[in-house]
Design a protein around this motif. Structure first.
Motif, short mmCIF file in Angstrom:
data_model
loop_
_atom_site.label_atom_id
_atom_site.label_comp_id
_atom_site.label_asym_id
_atom_site.label_seq_id
_atom_site.Cartn_x
_atom_site.Cartn_y
_atom_site.Cartn_z
N ALA A 44 42.64 5.89 1.69
CA ALA A 44 43.91 5.25 2.02
C ALA A 44 44.23 4.13 1.04
CB ALA A 44 43.87 4.71 3.45
N LYS A 45 43.21 3.42 0.59
CA LYS A 45 43.45 2.34 -0.37
C LYS A 45 43.87 2.89 -1.73
CE LYS A 45 40.35 -1.11 1.66
NZ LYS A 45 39.17 -1.99 1.44
N GLU A 46 43.33 4.05 -2.10
CA GLU A 46 43.71 4.63 -3.38
C GLU A 46 45.15 5.11 -3.40
OE1 GLU A 46 40.95 7.70 -4.16
OE2 GLU A 46 39.27 6.34 -4.63
N ASN A 47 45.68 5.47 -2.24
CA ASN A 47 47.06 5.95 -2.15
C ASN A 47 48.09 4.83 -2.11
OD1 ASN A 47 46.18 8.62 -2.10
ND2 ASN A 47 45.97 8.61 0.13
N ILE A 48 47.64 3.59 -2.06
CA ILE A 48 48.55 2.44 -2.00
C ILE A 48 48.75 1.91 -3.42
CG2 ILE A 48 48.91 0.11 -1.10
CD1 ILE A 48 47.23 0.88 1.31
N GLU A 49 49.99 1.94 -3.88
CA GLU A 49 50.34 1.45 -5.22
C GLU A 49 50.59 -0.04 -5.16
OE1 GLU A 49 50.54 1.04 -8.83
OE2 GLU A 49 50.53 3.19 -8.29
N LEU A 50 49.82 -0.81 -5.93
CA LEU A 50 49.94 -2.27 -5.92
C LEU A 50 50.86 -2.80 -7.02
CD1 LEU A 50 46.20 -3.24 -5.27
CD2 LEU A 50 48.06 -2.99 -3.60
N ASP A 51 51.18 -1.98 -8.00
CA ASP A 51 52.05 -2.43 -9.09
C ASP A 51 53.51 -2.34 -8.64
OD1 ASP A 51 53.21 -3.14 -11.44
OD2 ASP A 51 52.59 -1.36 -12.57
N PRO A 52 54.23 -3.46 -8.54
CA PRO A 52 55.63 -3.39 -8.10
C PRO A 52 56.53 -2.63 -9.05
CG PRO A 52 55.08 -5.61 -8.82
CD PRO A 52 53.80 -4.85 -8.78
N PHE A 53 56.21 -2.64 -10.35
CA PHE A 53 57.01 -1.88 -11.31
C PHE A 53 56.87 -0.38 -11.05
CE2 PHE A 53 56.66 -5.91 -13.53
CZ PHE A 53 57.91 -6.06 -14.11
N ALA A 54 55.65 0.07 -10.75
CA ALA A 54 55.44 1.50 -10.45
C ALA A 54 56.15 1.89 -9.16
CB ALA A 54 53.95 1.79 -10.36
N VAL A 55 56.13 0.99 -8.17
CA VAL A 55 56.83 1.26 -6.91
C VAL A 55 58.33 1.36 -7.15
CG1 VAL A 55 57.37 0.30 -4.63
CG2 VAL A 55 55.04 0.18 -5.51
N PHE A 56 58.85 0.48 -7.98
CA PHE A 56 60.29 0.49 -8.28
C PHE A 56 60.69 1.79 -8.98
CE2 PHE A 56 63.40 -0.32 -11.69
CZ PHE A 56 64.52 -0.58 -10.92
N HIS A 57 59.95 2.18 -10.00
CA HIS A 57 60.28 3.40 -10.74
C HIS A 57 60.20 4.63 -9.84
CE1 HIS A 57 60.81 1.93 -14.85
NE2 HIS A 57 59.82 1.09 -14.63
N ARG A 58 59.18 4.68 -8.98
CA ARG A 58 59.04 5.82 -8.09
C ARG A 58 60.18 5.87 -7.09
NH1 ARG A 58 53.28 6.05 -5.51
NH2 ARG A 58 52.79 5.91 -7.74
N ALA A 59 60.61 4.70 -6.61
CA ALA A 59 61.71 4.64 -5.65
C ALA A 59 63.01 5.11 -6.28
CB ALA A 59 61.85 3.22 -5.11
N VAL A 60 63.29 4.66 -7.49
CA VAL A 60 64.52 5.09 -8.17
C VAL A 60 64.49 6.58 -8.44
CG1 VAL A 60 65.89 4.81 -10.25
CG2 VAL A 60 64.92 2.80 -9.15
N ASP A 61 63.35 7.10 -8.86
CA ASP A 61 63.24 8.55 -9.15
C ASP A 61 63.45 9.38 -7.89
OD1 ASP A 61 62.78 8.09 -11.83
OD2 ASP A 61 60.60 8.06 -11.62
N ASN A 62 62.94 8.90 -6.75
CA ASN A 62 63.08 9.66 -5.51
C ASN A 62 64.50 9.65 -4.97
OD1 ASN A 62 60.37 10.30 -5.55
ND2 ASN A 62 59.76 8.65 -4.18
N CYS A 63 65.32 8.70 -5.40
CA CYS A 63 66.70 8.61 -4.91
C CYS A 63 67.72 9.21 -5.87
CB CYS A 63 67.07 7.15 -4.64
SG CYS A 63 66.11 6.36 -3.34
N ILE A 64 67.28 9.71 -7.00
CA ILE A 64 68.21 10.25 -8.00
C ILE A 64 68.75 11.60 -7.51
CG2 ILE A 64 68.33 11.28 -10.30
CD1 ILE A 64 66.61 9.07 -11.33
N PRO A 65 70.06 11.74 -7.41
CA PRO A 65 70.63 13.04 -6.99
C PRO A 65 70.70 14.02 -8.15
CG PRO A 65 72.38 11.45 -7.30
CD PRO A 65 71.09 10.71 -7.56
N ILE A 66 70.78 15.29 -7.81
CA ILE A 66 70.88 16.34 -8.82
C ILE A 66 72.33 16.73 -9.07
CG2 ILE A 66 70.16 18.69 -9.43
CD1 ILE A 66 67.77 18.32 -7.60
#
Length: 234
Positions: free
Chosen positions: A126-148
């Motif tokens: 569970a600890k390995e699945n938690i991303e602590l880098d806020p920049f990585a969290v931000f990029h992943r969030a933007v990528d998941n919200c991008i429409p096609i």
């Protein structure tokens, strides 16, 4: 008579010079830079420079003249073009200081929330699945919200159809950031904006939250209106 000949000769010389000047001006490419077009763009990022030196391209441009770097060009590891775009999207009325403070506090809140989850996790998986880098969290969030796709109105035979069409990458990224900001604005009066935005970024990085829901709803509408796709070429 002599004066007339002198006047005609001077006029012809002036016209000749004007024609040569016009020829040289029209032969040159129009540009708005003080540097000639053969000057190459600078490469301020260290990782880009390392990739360039590892290739054969560095030998070709080693003696080329380089334009000076812009004010926003930096080799800092904290510089991120997407974060800068998000800051500009968040900024209102040119208040850049406030927008910078909001983004900084948002990333700090993301770090705090993720650290709390990390320390509360009981297993190492569970600890390995938690991303602590806020920049990585931000990029992943933007990528998941991008429409096609996006919907565009086309009027045919007196009827307006919503036709699904491809969306440009920059426009899709901009729409993703707008959804994240709009989701954070729908908050209670007691909560801080940057704290709600941090929660929304974490949720979007996990394919959850309102911004991801809006993207999925848009994709469903485009899927439902796929029968009207041919109106785009009519």
């Amino acid at each position: 008579m002599a004066n007339l000949r002198l006047f005609v000769a001077s006029a012809a010389s002036s016209l000749n010079n004007y024609g040569l000047a016009r020829y040289y001006l029209t032969s040159l490419k129009r540009g708005y830079s003080v540097f000639p077009p053969h000057y190459i763009q600078p490469i301020p990022r260290k990782e880009d420079q390392e990739a360039l030196f590892q290739s054969d391209e560095a030998k070709k441009i080693v003696h080329e003249q380089v334009k000076p770097a812009l004010v926003m060009d930096t080799c800092s590891e904290f510089y991120d073009k997407r974060v800068l775009k998000f800051l500009n999207t968040l900024m209102k009325n040119g208040n850049r200081k406030l927008a910078t403070a909001l983004v900084t506090n948002t990333f700090e809140s993301v770090k705090r929330l993720q650290l709390e989850r990390y320390h509360k996790a009981t297993t190492s998986e569970a600890k390995e699945n938690i991303e602590l880098d806020p920049f990585a969290v931000f990029h992943r969030a933007v990528d998941n919200c991008i429409p096609i796709l996006q919907l565009k109105n086309y009027r045919r035979g007196g009827i307006t159809y919503q036709v699904p069409i491809p969306i440009a990458p920059l426009m899709a990224q901009h729409k993703s950031m707008l959804w994240l900001i709009q989701a954070a604005k729908e908050k209670d009066d007691e909560e801080r904006f940057y704290h709600v935005l941090a929660k929304e970024l974490i949720a979007a990085s996990q394919n959850q939250g309102r911004a991801v829901k809006w993207k999925q709803e848009l994709n469903k509408k485009c899927q439902a209106n796929r029968a009207y796709a041919h109106f785009r070429w009519m």
